[in-house]
Design an enzyme around this catalytic site. Structure first.
Site, short mmCIF file in Angstrom:
data_model
loop_
_atom_site.label_atom_id
_atom_site.label_comp_id
_atom_site.label_asym_id
_atom_site.label_seq_id
_atom_site.Cartn_x
_atom_site.Cartn_y
_atom_site.Cartn_z
N LYS A 126 0.87 -1.18 0.00
CA LYS A 126 0.00 0.00 0.00
C LYS A 126 0.90 1.22 0.00
O LYS A 126 1.98 1.18 0.56
CB LYS A 126 -0.86 0.02 1.26
CG LYS A 126 -1.94 -1.03 1.26
CD LYS A 126 -2.77 -0.93 2.51
CE LYS A 126 -3.69 -2.12 2.61
NZ LYS A 126 -4.36 -2.14 3.90
N HIS A 129 0.89 6.75 3.08
CA HIS A 129 0.01 7.90 2.92
C HIS A 129 0.31 8.92 4.00
O HIS A 129 1.19 8.73 4.84
CB HIS A 129 -1.45 7.47 2.93
CG HIS A 129 -1.85 6.72 4.15
ND1 HIS A 129 -2.03 7.34 5.36
CD2 HIS A 129 -2.07 5.40 4.37
CE1 HIS A 129 -2.36 6.44 6.26
NE2 HIS A 129 -2.38 5.25 5.69
N HIS A 132 1.03 8.09 7.60
CA HIS A 132 2.34 7.62 8.03
C HIS A 132 3.35 8.75 8.15
O HIS A 132 4.42 8.58 8.71
CB HIS A 132 2.86 6.56 7.05
CG HIS A 132 2.04 5.31 7.07
ND1 HIS A 132 1.27 4.92 6.00
CD2 HIS A 132 1.82 4.41 8.04
CE1 HIS A 132 0.64 3.80 6.31
NE2 HIS A 132 0.94 3.47 7.55
N1 ARG Z 1 1.24 -1.07 10.24
C1 ARG Z 1 0.35 -0.35 11.11
C2 ARG Z 1 -0.45 0.67 10.32
O1 ARG Z 1 0.00 1.14 9.29
C3 ARG Z 1 1.04 0.35 12.22
C4 ARG Z 1 1.86 -0.52 13.14
C5 ARG Z 1 2.06 0.09 14.46
N2 ARG Z 1 2.95 -0.63 15.32
C6 ARG Z 1 2.63 -1.68 16.09
N3 ARG Z 1 3.55 -2.21 16.83
N4 ARG Z 1 1.42 -2.16 16.10
O2 ARG Z 1 -1.53 1.03 10.75
#
Ligand code: ARG
Length: 568
Positions: A126, A129, A132
């Site tokens: 993905k 965006h 992030h």
């Molecule tokens: N990949 C997740 C997202 O984009 C965020 C991960 C956050 N970190 C964690 N340890 N859960 O929403």
């Protein structure tokens, strides 16, 4: 850190606190100094209410008695009602701050703790965006701040590269994947087929079965077609992400996506079982959290036997603890995931670990663009790269207009455009929503990144035009700089703002201090002639001041991740 090595205004504050503690017969750490509401009253204030009772005085009497009796080197005390105010001698102030800020390592400390900073963590296949953006920018800044304070920092990117959604993506690829499109725009194409999956899934139930079978094949760990595709999607995504990280100046010590914990998941579930916290709920495995005040349980395994986001976070937390024994593990993740973090932390608490509360979710609010809310499923995402490109394009127009002869417009436009986006993000309260207004973000005036960059570039230009190098601070007669206390106070508060920003996980505190420093710097070189005063000593002192200003701005911008061009 010993007081002798405290930098800037912190050094004076430490002397004042020791003297006060002695006079009041209390512990130093009970003395909290504030900033006087009215700056003319001095640099620090002690509200006397708290201490008056025990001394049998009213606060105003106490303040005035202390003002008469206290003796702190280079600091004068005066009482205004119940407040005891402190003003630093202007020459001593200039000498100390110039000496500290004019040398490398201003505001450094030696905290000597291990801090894990997990940030960015986008999902593969993905686009990254704007959601992030905040995690990346805030997390990277926070990592630099902790590093500056002497922590051993471990930066982790917890990529979203595992989970049943990859079964869906694989199923989508088998139906609609096109090799050529994958080659030209990998993430765009993967997003397109993923959206297609969601559009079709309701009317075509066989898709769901295909997705489940694909994820099972992937989870089997065998080197099958699913695995090879997944590796390829991951690599293509990472290459795209890296371009953004390079532009944002974000780096990681460990690239450990969720999949990295794959072989630790069974052991994690067993460990939880051994701790006696796992229960069956309609075939699924859960940890009940009602005892911790959380109504929804933490899901460990679905009834199909697949692990979940929380299982992987549990395994990640435990593996990090076993490996690093961190003093803290910070997760820079949007506030919408609060429940998830509360849940897996509470599960670890129930297991009786003594480190669960060293895990800290550091939430932040959304960024809103005029374009509206974003959703990956609907395919309406505003890509981060587009935002950066747009910022650079606008910065280029401004540079073109302001400095048509600039020797390297491309570089400076990138530095100003990207820097403006980063600074804008960091100058807002972390937990509030940030509304993006292009004009405001890129303005060279006002509370923006480009305005701080501009002051820095002005300093560089003054130093370039000078016939000689700025002298060393210790060669300067500080009395000649005593007429610019606003500048020294602003620069002198830099170390305190670095510390406070780190402690509160709030880069905004440093961003705002940089704005104050830049504005005091503007006043300084506007009102005080630096070059051509005809007085060699005075010129040297002012050049040293400009150099200390330049160094502090460059250091501060660097900590935030904002480039500091030397010409704009
Ligand atoms: N990949 C997740 C997202 O984009 C965020 C991960 C956050 N970190 C964690 N340890 N859960 O929403």
């Amino acid at each position: 850190m010993s007081d002798a090595s405290l930098h800037g205004l912190d050094a004076f504050a430490a002397l004042i606190r020791v003297a006060l503690a002695e006079a009041l017969g209390v512990e130093v750490n009970t003395i909290q100094l504030e900033r006087p509401k009215n700056e003319e009253h001095g640099e620090f204030a002690l509200p006397c209410f708290r201490f008056a009772n025990s001394v049998g005085n009213n606060p105003a009497q106490l303040a005035s008695a202390l003002a008469d009796s206290l003796d702190v080197n280079n600091v004068s005390a005066s009482a205004v009602g119940p407040f005891l105010n402190f003003q630093i001698d202007r020459t001593a102030l200039a000498r100390k701050v110039l000496g500290d800020a004019g040398a490398p390592g201003y505001g450094r400390a030696d905290d000597n703790e291990l801090s894990i900073i997990e940030y960015s963590s986008p999902n593969i296949a993905k686009p990254m965006h704007v959601g992030h953006l905040r995690s990346t920018v805030i997390g990277a800044a926070m990592a630099r701040l902790f590093d500056h304070l002497g922590h051993e920092v471990v930066r982790i990117n917890h990529l979203g590269d595992w989970g049943s959604q990859f079964g869906k993506l694989l199923a989508a690829w088998k139906r609609w994947g096109k090799e050529v499109e994958l080659e030209t725009d990998p993430i765009g194409h993967l997003l397109k087929i993923y959206v297609e999956y969601h559009n079709q899934e309701e009317c075509d139930p066989s898709l769901d079965a295909e997705a489940k079978a694909s994820f099972l094949a992937l989870e089997s760990g065998e080197n099958n077609e699913e695995r090879r595709l997944w590796v390829r999607f991951t690599e293509l995504s990472l290459a795209e992400f890296q371009k953004i990280y390079d532009r944002l100046g974000a780096s990681f010590d460990l690239l450990r996506g969720e999949s990295w914990y794959e072989d630790k998941l069974d052991a994690m579930v067993e460990w939880l079982e051994r701790k006696g916290v796992v229960e069956d709920s309609d075939g699924a495995q859960i940890v009940d959290l009602t005892s911790e005040g959380i109504k929804t349980p933490c899901l460990i395994k679905t009834s199909h036997g697949t692990t979940l986001y929380a299982t992987r976070d549990l395994a990640a937390a435990k593996s990090r603890w076993d490996e690093f024994h961190f003093a803290r593990c910070l997760y820079f993740v949007g506030s919408e995931q609060k429940l998830h973090f509360d849940q897996f932390k509470a599960a670890l608490k129930r297991c009786g670990t003594d480190w669960w509360d060293k895990l800290e979710h550091v939430p932040f609010g959304l960024v809103r663009f005029p374009e509206g809310k974003l959703s990956t499923r609907a395919g309406r995402v505003l890509r981060l790269s587009e935002v950066l490109d747009r910022a650079v394009e606008l910065a280029r127009e401004i540079v073109e207009e302001k400095n048509p002869d600039h020797p390297d417009k491309d570089t400076v436009a990138e530095q100003v455009g990207v820097g403006a986006v980063i600074f804008h993000d960091l100058s807002h309260a972390r937990n509030k929503e940030v509304v993006f207004d292009w004009k405001e973000v890129l303005s060279f005036e006002g509370d923006t990144g480009p305005s701080v960059q501009y002051t820095h570039a002005r300093c560089c230009s003054i130093l370039r035009r000078a016939a000689r190098a700025a002298p060393n601070p210790n060669e300067v007669d500080s009395a000649l700089l005593a007429d610019a206390p606003e500048l020294w106070i602003a620069i002198g508060r830099f170390p305190g703002s670095v510390r406070e920003a780190a402690e509160k996980r709030e880069p905004m505190i440093l961003a705002h201090q940089l704005l104050r420093i830049a504005s005091a710097g503007n006043v300084f070189y506007r009102e005080k002639r630096v070059l051509g005063t005809g007085n060699e000593k005075l010129e040297g002192a002012r050049l040293a001041a400009v150099d200390a200003l330049r160094r502090t701005l460059s250091l501060g911008l660097g900590l935030l991740g904002v480039p500091a061009p030397t010409e704009m």
